[in-house]
Write a protein that holds these residues in place. Structure first.
Motif, mmCIF file in Angstrom:
data_model
loop_
_atom_site.group_PDB
_atom_site.id
_atom_site.type_symbol
_atom_site.label_atom_id
_atom_site.label_comp_id
_atom_site.label_asym_id
_atom_site.label_seq_id
_atom_site.Cartn_x
_atom_site.Cartn_y
_atom_site.Cartn_z
ATOM 1 N N ALA A 95 0.838 -1.195 0.000
ATOM 2 C CA ALA A 95 0.000 0.000 0.000
ATOM 3 C C ALA A 95 0.878 1.252 0.000
ATOM 4 C CB ALA A 95 -0.922 -0.005 1.221
ATOM 5 N N GLY A 96 0.286 2.365 -0.436
ATOM 6 C CA GLY A 96 1.001 3.633 -0.352
ATOM 7 C C GLY A 96 1.057 4.428 -1.628
ATOM 8 N N GLY A 97 0.765 3.814 -2.779
ATOM 9 C CA GLY A 97 0.789 4.555 -4.035
ATOM 10 C C GLY A 97 2.144 5.177 -4.296
ATOM 11 N N ASN A 98 2.152 6.467 -4.620
ATOM 12 C CA ASN A 98 3.407 7.172 -4.895
ATOM 13 C C ASN A 98 4.173 7.531 -3.629
ATOM 14 O OD1 ASN A 98 2.743 7.000 -7.558
ATOM 15 N ND2 ASN A 98 2.176 9.141 -7.805
ATOM 16 N N SER A 99 3.678 7.077 -2.485
ATOM 17 C CA SER A 99 4.374 7.299 -1.211
ATOM 18 C C SER A 99 4.892 5.988 -0.626
ATOM 19 C CB SER A 99 3.441 7.991 -0.204
ATOM 20 O OG SER A 99 3.149 9.308 -0.608
ATOM 21 N N ARG A 100 5.105 4.998 -1.478
ATOM 22 C CA ARG A 100 5.650 3.737 -0.968
ATOM 23 C C ARG A 100 7.122 3.898 -0.602
ATOM 24 N NH1 ARG A 100 2.679 1.886 -5.256
ATOM 25 N NH2 ARG A 100 4.539 1.631 -6.548
ATOM 26 N N ALA A 101 7.599 2.953 0.200
ATOM 27 C CA ALA A 101 8.994 2.963 0.642
ATOM 28 C C ALA A 101 9.689 1.703 0.172
ATOM 29 C CB ALA A 101 9.072 3.072 2.159
ATOM 30 N N GLY A 102 11.005 1.744 0.161
ATOM 31 C CA GLY A 102 11.816 0.589 -0.192
ATOM 32 C C GLY A 102 12.957 0.424 0.786
ATOM 33 N N GLU A 103 13.828 -0.509 0.479
ATOM 34 C CA GLU A 103 15.002 -0.764 1.309
ATOM 35 C C GLU A 103 16.104 -1.277 0.400
ATOM 36 O OE1 GLU A 103 15.847 -4.076 4.533
ATOM 37 O OE2 GLU A 103 14.597 -2.481 5.395
ATOM 38 N N VAL A 104 17.285 -0.699 0.503
ATOM 39 C CA VAL A 104 18.430 -1.124 -0.293
ATOM 40 C C VAL A 104 19.565 -1.492 0.657
ATOM 41 C CG1 VAL A 104 20.076 -0.500 -2.099
ATOM 42 C CG2 VAL A 104 17.737 0.385 -2.186
ATOM 43 N N LYS A 105 19.902 -2.775 0.673
ATOM 44 C CA LYS A 105 20.974 -3.286 1.533
ATOM 45 C C LYS A 105 20.784 -2.864 2.990
ATOM 46 C CE LYS A 105 24.469 -4.091 -1.988
ATOM 47 N NZ LYS A 105 25.914 -4.102 -2.281
ATOM 48 N N GLY A 106 19.540 -3.003 3.459
ATOM 49 C CA GLY A 106 19.227 -2.732 4.854
ATOM 50 C C GLY A 106 18.962 -1.278 5.177
ATOM 51 N N ILE A 107 19.029 -0.378 4.201
ATOM 52 C CA ILE A 107 18.800 1.052 4.445
ATOM 53 C C ILE A 107 17.452 1.448 3.846
ATOM 54 C CG2 ILE A 107 19.630 3.398 4.020
ATOM 55 C CD1 ILE A 107 22.451 2.291 3.894
ATOM 56 N N GLY A 288 6.694 6.927 3.011
ATOM 57 C CA GLY A 288 6.379 5.534 3.308
ATOM 58 C C GLY A 288 6.186 5.307 4.798
ATOM 59 N N TRP A 289 6.818 6.130 5.627
ATOM 60 C CA TRP A 289 6.609 6.022 7.082
ATOM 61 C C TRP A 289 5.141 6.258 7.406
ATOM 62 C CZ3 TRP A 289 4.849 8.432 11.413
ATOM 63 C CH2 TRP A 289 5.352 8.030 12.641
ATOM 64 N N LEU A 290 4.540 7.246 6.750
ATOM 65 C CA LEU A 290 3.136 7.569 6.996
ATOM 66 C C LEU A 290 2.199 6.518 6.416
ATOM 67 C CD1 LEU A 290 3.327 11.381 6.167
ATOM 68 C CD2 LEU A 290 2.933 10.406 8.437
ATOM 69 N N THR A 291 2.452 6.086 5.178
ATOM 70 C CA THR A 291 1.529 5.133 4.561
ATOM 71 C C THR A 291 1.614 3.762 5.228
ATOM 72 O OG1 THR A 291 3.158 4.694 2.804
ATOM 73 C CG2 THR A 291 1.445 6.324 2.348
ATOM 74 N N ARG A 292 2.791 3.383 5.716
ATOM 75 C CA ARG A 292 2.883 2.126 6.464
ATOM 76 C C ARG A 292 2.085 2.216 7.753
ATOM 77 N NH1 ARG A 292 9.389 0.828 5.676
ATOM 78 N NH2 ARG A 292 9.178 -0.260 3.679
ATOM 79 N N ALA A 293 2.137 3.367 8.417
ATOM 80 C CA ALA A 293 1.351 3.549 9.639
ATOM 81 C C ALA A 293 -0.145 3.493 9.333
ATOM 82 C CB ALA A 293 1.714 4.873 10.302
ATOM 83 N N LEU A 294 -0.564 4.044 8.204
ATOM 84 C CA LEU A 294 -1.975 4.005 7.825
ATOM 85 C C LEU A 294 -2.417 2.601 7.433
ATOM 86 C CD1 LEU A 294 -2.129 7.293 5.736
ATOM 87 C CD2 LEU A 294 -3.494 6.820 7.782
ATOM 88 N N ALA A 295 -1.526 1.828 6.818
ATOM 89 C CA ALA A 295 -1.883 0.486 6.356
ATOM 90 C C ALA A 295 -1.829 -0.552 7.469
ATOM 91 C CB ALA A 295 -0.945 0.070 5.220
ATOM 92 N N ARG A 296 -1.049 -0.284 8.495
ATOM 93 C CA ARG A 296 -0.820 -1.293 9.531
ATOM 94 C C ARG A 296 -2.111 -1.812 10.175
ATOM 95 N NH1 ARG A 296 2.804 1.564 12.279
ATOM 96 N NH2 ARG A 296 4.367 1.063 10.697
ATOM 97 N N PRO A 297 -3.084 -0.957 10.522
ATOM 98 C CA PRO A 297 -4.299 -1.471 11.165
ATOM 99 C C PRO A 297 -5.215 -2.266 10.235
ATOM 100 C CG PRO A 297 -4.002 0.891 11.572
ATOM 101 C CD PRO A 297 -3.088 0.511 10.467
ATOM 102 N N LEU A 298 -4.953 -2.252 8.947
ATOM 103 C CA LEU A 298 -5.873 -2.893 7.999
ATOM 104 C C LEU A 298 -5.769 -4.406 8.028
ATOM 105 C CD1 LEU A 298 -5.504 -0.532 4.900
ATOM 106 C CD2 LEU A 298 -7.143 -0.414 6.788
ATOM 107 N N GLY A 299 -4.592 -4.948 8.344
ATOM 108 C CA GLY A 299 -4.432 -6.394 8.342
ATOM 109 C C GLY A 299 -4.781 -6.984 6.991
ATOM 110 N N ASP A 300 -5.562 -8.083 7.008
ATOM 111 C CA ASP A 300 -5.901 -8.745 5.741
ATOM 112 C C ASP A 300 -7.037 -8.049 4.991
ATOM 113 O OD1 ASP A 300 -8.062 -9.434 7.300
ATOM 114 O OD2 ASP A 300 -7.670 -11.591 7.272
#
Length: 520
Positions: A95-107, A288-300
């Motif tokens: 989730a997150g659209g154009n506000s998604r986050a990623g991770e590259v080599k642990g960062i 992505g910090w914000l969209t992950r927080a918004l998506a977290r309560p949604l579960g399945d």
């Protein structure tokens, strides 16, 4: 400034850098690839004429179609109303659209939007979200923000005339004529903001003759008419528009150009007494910090890999058909209501018998393509002197929008490996090029711009991940303000997306999503 010369410069830089890398032993060790949006899945809506009959059917009270910021805000609003029987469907796995986050080599690093300005009083839904997340609270009667999440200093710097310099407004080399135009532009912004309300979100404003006049012409034409011809000022204004809207002053409306400043902290000429604007909220992973927080309560209740193919309002409910990318089959959801939180050009394709306002928005809205290349470095870069390394680093006259340092917010006093998120908005004409080029082309474009400033960059670069967006954000061209506003709803459908505001920022998408979820 048109898009043609920019593309020519970029191709020249690509060729020059590719030639340099061909003889460099460091090039072969740099790994990479694409991350982010699945363009092939999205293009099925454009290319597929007919869909198979649904294999299965499910029921829920509300379907939220789209899990960008607007869709996540709508889901939060449903939960606040006590509605738990809903599902959020999105083509992407995250989730997150154009506000998604990623991770590259642990960062952690952003795949798109990377900051949120401190919201003004009109953005009360966003303020409430920040309070809920613990980012905003009252201390001694005043609202304060958690300093850990406000951008640390130094915030911005500009590489200009062979040296890094504080801030992004070019001051070095600005003669009396340039400084006079800086002051005149600041005074005009202040005057216009007093004559008309420039608000974020737009739904809290009141359209006026001032807005309509600015909305009728391009920003470049308005600057010409006002006598703003200084190259330094025009470069800066063009950069600001490309940064916020994905298009420059020759494309966006004068309303958009003034709104950039008047709706937030104004424009401050060098030497004026105004204080510094509030630092933006930012994180290593960006918004992505914000969209992950918004998506977290949604579960399945969040279901990724689900391409919404058809939304059909009926007398007693709504049918939503989705293509499941994993099973390659079509599933039908039956609900009482659907929040269509999709870009308008997608919504107009999938909503059966699309309302006239939706068709009109889709026909009139142009989109800026974007590229975000996350460059992993195994050690800090040596610097050129001048202003110290900052969160946002921009090259004067560069083809890109510069880069942000993903570890800038880290509290570790010893700098180590990091990720530089390099942003590029090549213009509408380059949309096919954005999706056609291999990831190495964007690696080379970033290196072409940054290596003259950071000669050790090729040696320290280890991995590159490229996120591409063919339709990253709506461009506020002349006439877009006249169409902007909260979209109407029907008995079975609500609509929410930043596209209805004519430009893409978090506050617009979140507010419209919240309003749609409140009314669903």
């Amino acid at each position: 400034m048109g898009q043609g010369p920019s593309l020519i410069r970029r191709r020249t830089l690509l060729a020059a850098t590719a030639a340099a890398l061909a003889g460099c032993e460091d090039a072969s060790r740099v790994t990479g690839g694409f991350a982010g949006a699945n363009a092939d899945l999205g293009h099925m809506l454009r290319d597929k004429r007919e869909w198979a009959a649904p294999r299965t059917s499910r029921r829920t009270q509300v379907v939220v179609a789209g899990a960008g910021v607007a869709g996540l805000a709508a889901a939060r609003a449903l939960r606040m109303r006590g509605i738990e029987d809903f599902v959020v469907l999105d083509a992407e796995s995250q989730a997150g659209g154009n506000s998604r986050a990623g991770e590259v080599k642990g960062i952690a690093c952003p795949l798109g939007a990377h900051y949120l300005p401190v919201p003004g009083d009109e953005a009360r839904e966003v303020q409430a979200l920040l309070e809920e997340l613990g980012l905003r609270r009252r201390v001694a009667g005043r609202w304060t923000y958690d300093e850990r999440h406000l951008c640390h200093s130094p915030q911005e710097r500009l590489y200009h005339d062979g040296e890094w310099r504080d801030g992004l407004l070019p001051v070095h080399g600005a003669g009396p004529g340039a400084l006079m135009q800086y002051r005149k532009f600041a005074q005009l912004v202040e005057r216009l903001s007093q004559e008309a309300r420039f608000t974020i979100p737009l739904v809290r404003g009141r359209p006026s003759a001032v807005h309509a006049s600015l909305d009728a012409v391009t920003f470049a034409a308005w600057l010409d008419a006002q006598g703003f011809n200084d190259p330094l000022l025009r470069w800066y204004l063009d950069y600001c528009c490309r940064d916020d809207y994905g298009a420059g002053i020759a494309t966006v409306s004068a309303w958009a150009g003034i709104h950039y400043f008047a709706a937030r902290h104004g424009f401050h000429a060098p030497g004026t007494a105004e204080g510094e604007p509030d630092a933006p909220l930012t994180w290593g992973e960006g918004n992505g910090w914000l969209t992950r927080a918004l998506a977290r309560p949604l579960g399945d209740r969040f279901r990724g890999g689900q391409l919404v193919a058809r939304v059909a309002a009926q007398t007693h409910g709504v049918e939503v058909d989705v293509y499941d990318a994993r099973t390659q089959s079509v599933e039908r959801w039956q609900a009482a209501h659907c929040v269509v939180a999709l870009p308008v050009f997608v919504a107009a394709r999938v909503v059966e018998n699309a309302p006239a306002f939706l068709r009109a928005h889709a026909a009139a809205t142009g989109y800026a393509p974007w590229v975000v290349a996350n460059l992993h470095l195994d050690a800090p870069l040596a610097d050129r002197g001048g202003a110290p390394p900052a969160w946002d680093n921009v090259v004067h006259g560069g083809t890109s929008l510069g880069y942000v340092d993903a570890t800038h917010q880290a509290l570790n006093p010893v700098r180590g490996a990091t990720v530089l998120s390099w942003y590029h908005a090549p213009g509408e004409a380059a949309r096919a090029d954005v999706l056609r080029q291999p990831w190495t082309a964007w690696r080379d474009a970033a290196l072409a711009e940054l290596t003259p400033i950071h000669p050790d960059l090729p040696r320290k670069l280890t991995h590159v991940e490229v996120a591409r967006y063919g339709h990253a954000m709506a461009i506020p061209t002349p006439g877009s303000f006249a169409r902007a506003g909260a979209p109407p709803r029907t008995a079975r459908l609500s609509f929410a997306h930043a596209d209805y505001s004519g430009y893409s920022v978090f506050e617009e998408a979140f507010t419209l999503g919240h309003l749609a979820g409140t009314a669903a």
